[in-house]
Write an enzyme that holds these catalytic residues in place. Structure first.
Site, PDB file in Angstrom:
ATOM      1  CG  ASP A  56       5.789   3.823   0.661  1.00  0.00           C
ATOM      2  OD1 ASP A  56       6.113   4.574   1.618  1.00  0.00           O
ATOM      3  OD2 ASP A  56       4.606   3.600   0.337  1.00  0.00           O
ATOM      4  CE  LYS A 108       1.265   4.906   8.283  1.00  0.00           C
ATOM      5  NZ  LYS A 108       1.238   4.133   7.071  1.00  0.00           N
ATOM      6  CE1 TYR A 117      -3.608   2.615   0.657  1.00  0.00           C
ATOM      7  CE2 TYR A 117      -2.357   3.248   2.599  1.00  0.00           C
ATOM      8  CZ  TYR A 117      -3.379   3.486   1.703  1.00  0.00           C
ATOM      9  OH  TYR A 117      -4.174   4.605   1.857  1.00  0.00           O
TER      10      TYR A 117
HETATM   11  C1  LIG Z   1       0.559   4.621   5.743  1.00  0.00           C
HETATM   12  C2  LIG Z   1       1.298   4.412   4.496  1.00  0.00           C
HETATM   13  C3  LIG Z   1       1.168   5.286   3.409  1.00  0.00           C
HETATM   14  C4  LIG Z   1       0.173   6.407   3.385  1.00  0.00           C
HETATM   15  O1  LIG Z   1       0.411   7.362   4.351  1.00  0.00           O
HETATM   16  P1  LIG Z   1      -0.790   8.359   4.774  1.00  0.00           P
HETATM   17  O2  LIG Z   1      -0.134   9.298   5.719  1.00  0.00           O
HETATM   18  O3  LIG Z   1      -1.826   7.480   5.394  1.00  0.00           O
HETATM   19  O4  LIG Z   1      -1.269   9.014   3.540  1.00  0.00           O
HETATM   20  C5  LIG Z   1       1.982   5.095   2.308  1.00  0.00           C
HETATM   21  N1  LIG Z   1       2.858   4.083   2.273  1.00  0.00           N
HETATM   22  C6  LIG Z   1       3.017   3.222   3.297  1.00  0.00           C
HETATM   23  C7  LIG Z   1       4.034   2.133   3.206  1.00  0.00           C
HETATM   24  C8  LIG Z   1       2.227   3.346   4.433  1.00  0.00           C
HETATM   25  O5  LIG Z   1       2.353   2.464   5.424  1.00  0.00           O
END
Ligand SMILES: *Cc1c(COP(=O)(O)O)cnc(C)c1O
Length: 457
Positions: free
Chosen positions: A271, A299, A176
């Site tokens: 990511d 995060k 994701y």
């Molecule tokens: C949470 C997450 C996102 C999206 O971040 P948001 O702040 O919720 O938009 C993108 N990539 C990864 C790997 C994530 O865990």
């Protein structure tokens, strides 16, 4: 939280709830927890907010009944509006590596409030945060702050396309990367749990620019590049997947991915929105020794406030406006509150490397307590109990899990005061605030749950 609103909620309770509770007490049934105020708030929430929540994973209807409304958090603990207390392994879905209300983050926020909440003009703190990120993650030579992980990945793929002058993006099933149109293809937990194979509202032309491949298969990646190599702008990957549950890379996988992308002149985007500053101070790229071209963060780097970042090679990031021709902007990007919290977080982690040893050790203890027949995947403080006996190395194997069994586990753990993500396809997070007592109580709750399961067979 003893406000008029509370009384109003209590007053508004349907009679049957009062009756049910008292009847249950008369017959001596043990009610360890009630969720009366959460139920009432949820009834009101669904009237005005789609599904009653502001992000789909928070809604666990069908698994635990309905979401728990949170009153406050402190350290490793959450308190809900009905006065129940939980040991928190969600940690706001990853950011809270130091737990709730860490004093250094609170102090930084208070100081920032004295100055102002947003200027839309540069501040010294942004320079300090950029320095801190680049120092911790050496592949990031330049960095741009944004407001969420989604914005970070969206911007990174735009930059990759602009830089390479190619259109295709490779992603992996179960990974994701936020709710970016072209990345909502085979995108893991939230969508998997909701049973939405592919979201509506994404033009086919966008989805057609995405190639989704199985995670942990170098053969599939090699084959995709053999066919489309000259048109692929970038490969975007969660170097340790968190969004189909925790799935680590097999030995050699990330190395192979680095080699293939370089051979074809495509960019490698890690990511690290979830793994950054979580699986190691320098993220998964430090833990596995791989240097991606671009990295996305979020995060943890926001210390609990909304922050994202993307960065990487200087020649690539120099293309971002106003330095270069690739546009990306944000009214609240780098805003003083978020930056203050993020900087306090990174400074604490740098000064206290023992945080990583601590969460690693707690993670290992929880891993060892897994019930029989469960496959545990863990990388540091990220772990998932998969209710399957086979190894879980990608979406195909994760999908084999007994999700009904997970649902019972989740519900009983919640009743036992342990707050986990309400989906089989999510990672649990240990924070530095979890005490030995928290870990012991969690292990006891896991044992008790396994016994209940045996009894109910
Ligand atoms: C949470 C997450 C996102 C999206 O971040 P948001 O702040 O919720 O938009 C993108 N990539 C990864 C790997 C994530 O865990």
């Amino acid at each position: 939280m003893n406000t008029d609103k509370d009384k109003e909620l209590k007053g508004g309770l349907p009679i049957c709830v009062h009756l049910c509770l008292s009847v249950a007490n008369i017959f001596g049934v043990e009610f360890r927890m009630t969720h009366i105020k959460s139920e009432e708030l949820f009834r009101r929430a669904v009237e005005k907010i789609p599904g009653g929540v502001n992000s789909p994973v928070r809604a666990f209807r069908g698994v635990g009944g309905q979401p728990i409304f949170i009153a406050r958090g402190q350290g490793s603990h959450l308190f809900d509006v009905d006065g129940n207390e939980y040991i928190d392994y969600v940690g706001s879905w990853g950011p809270l590596l130091l737990g709730h209300r860490h004093p250094e983050i609170l102090a930084a926020l208070e100081k920032a409030l004295e100055i102002g909440t947003s200027f839309g003009a540069p501040t010294e703190q942004e320079v300090l945060l950029a320095d801190a990120i680049c120092e911790a993650v050496p592949s990031i030579e330049m960095v741009r702050l944004v407001n969420s992980g989604t914005e970070a990945t969206m911007s990174a793929i735009r930059v990759a396309r602009g830089f390479t002058k190619r259109d295709l993006i490779v992603k992996f099933e179960g990974c994701y990367h936020g709710h970016v149109d072209s990345l909502l293809v085979k995108a893991g937990s939230g969508l998997a749990t909701l049973g939405i194979a592919d979201t509506q509202g994404v033009p086919k032309a966008f989805a057609d620019t995405t190639i989704a491949l199985p995670y942990n298969s170098l053969d599939a990646l090699e084959e995709a590049f053999r066919v489309h190599g000259e048109r692929i702008a970038a490969v975007i990957v969660e170097p340790v997947v968190g969004n189909m549950g925790c799935v680590p890379p097999l030995p050699g996988y990330l190395e192979g991915m680095r080699e293939i992308t370089a051979r074809y002149g495509a960019l490698l985007i890690f990511d690290e929105v979830m793994t950054g500053f979580r699986v190691a101070f320098g993220g998964a790229q430090a833990r596995y020794g791989i240097r991606p071209d671009l990295t996305t963060l979020g995060k943890v780097i926001g210390g609990g406030l909304p922050v994202g970042a993307y960065g990487g090679r200087r020649d690539i990031m120099s293309m971002v406006a106003p330095a270069g021709p690739i546009y990306q902007a944000g009214t609240l990007s780098g805003n003083p509150l978020a930056v203050a919290a993020g900087l306090a977080m990174l400074r604490h982690l740098k000064a206290h490397p023992e945080v990583y040893d601590r969460v690693e050790a707690c993670g290992a203890r929880l891993e060892a307590a897994a019930p029989a027949g469960v496959t545990v995947n863990r990388v540091g403080s990220m772990f998932t109990f998969f209710f399957t006996d086979g190894p879980v190395t990608g979406w195909e194997s994760a999908k084999k899990c007994d999700t009904a069994r997970f649902g019972r586990f989740f519900r009983r753990m919640l009743e036992g005061g342990v707050y986990l993500a309400p989906s089989q396809f999510e990672a649990a997070f240990v924070s530095a605030a979890h005490s030995d007592d928290d870990i012991e109580r969690t292990i006891a709750a896991v044992r008790e749950e396994a016994e209940s399961e045996l009894r109910s067979d």
